[in-house]
Design an enzyme around this catalytic site. Structure first.
Site, short mmCIF file in Angstrom:
data_model
loop_
_atom_site.label_atom_id
_atom_site.label_comp_id
_atom_site.label_asym_id
_atom_site.label_seq_id
_atom_site.Cartn_x
_atom_site.Cartn_y
_atom_site.Cartn_z
N SER A 148 0.84 -1.21 0.00
CA SER A 148 0.00 0.00 0.00
C SER A 148 0.88 1.26 0.00
CB SER A 148 -0.96 -0.04 1.19
OG SER A 148 -2.03 0.86 1.01
N ASP A 208 -5.78 -4.22 -2.07
CA ASP A 208 -4.81 -3.77 -1.07
C ASP A 208 -4.15 -4.95 -0.35
OD1 ASP A 208 -3.53 -2.68 1.21
OD2 ASP A 208 -4.89 -0.98 1.21
#
Length: 237
Positions: free
Chosen positions: A10, A122
């Site tokens: 991320s 993610d």
């Protein structure tokens, strides 16, 4: 200290890509200080998400000098997760912008990225601090960086606050065992409530710097113990 491998998830993938491409910390700070955050927000309401993320993809590619991951100065990998199974996936080839796009694709907010493994989202849902991937990439010593689990929690009784608290609790519980496998963990307390606030940005940078300084004796001890064996030191943002 010679950093040879960088694995990031991320936000860690964003700055890991820039650093691995050869950008200095000073360059990265300059580029982010002059960034208009709204320029990275391209809204598109759909069944899967409400952000397209094309702008973020392009910005990351520019930050990484448009260098393919496999040609970067340091070995780099962005970690995403397969939506259907939750399996973590290392992306260590191709365009840095697309790799980071997958790694940062918050489910429901950002459009998942298609791949041969399935839809990618993610990586934080599976590998918040990718210690295991760092070792798989060849690292002998892993310095993990966690800016999430030790930072202040949001307070309040709103629906969104409750949702984020639950998501954070689940993510940190899932990641606890892997984070503990790092040789050293740098875990600054970071609180950002306004992405446009220069004061909060500077305070976050300072918190990271101070946490790194506190960890340096342990880091240097590890380097000294591994230097005779030509070890590799890794950052896992």
């Amino acid at each position: 200290m010679n950093v040879e491998v960088v694995a990031g998830t991320s936000a860690g993938a964003v700055f890991g890509a820039a650093y691995s491409s050869g950008r200095s910390p000073a360059e990265i700070r300059h580029l982010t200080e002059n960034l208009d955050n709204s320029s990275l927000t391209d809204w598109r309401i759909s069944k899967a998400s409400f952000m397209r993320v094309d702008a973020l993809t392009q910005w990351v590619s520019t930050m990484a000098r448009n260098t393919p991951i496999e040609l970067m100065q340091r070995r780099f990998g962005a970690v995403a997760a397969v939506l259907d199974t939750g399996e973590p996936v290392l992306i260590d080839k191709g365009d840095a912008g697309m790799a980071v796009r997958a790694s940062a694709a918050v489910p429901g907010a950002m459009q998942p990225v298609e791949s041969v493994r399935g839809l990618l989202v993610d990586g934080g849902i599976a590998s918040l601090v990718p210690v295991r991937f760092a070792r798989a990439m060849g690292a002998d010593v892993v310095i993990g960086v966690d800016i999430y689990c030790k930072s202040p929690r949001q307070t309040g009784g709103s629906f969104l606050t409750t949702f984020f608290q639950i998501a954070r609790t689940q993510t940190c519980l899932v990641s606890r065992a892997e984070i503990a496998e790092a040789d050293v963990i740098i875990a600054p307390s970071v609180s950002v409530t306004d992405m446009k606030s220069a004061a909060q940005r500077d305070a976050s940078i300072r918190a990271g710097y101070d946490a790194a300084v506190l960890s340096m004796p342990a880091v240097l001890d590890l380097i000294n113990r591994w230097s005779s064996e030509h070890s590799k030191v890794v950052l896992a943002p």
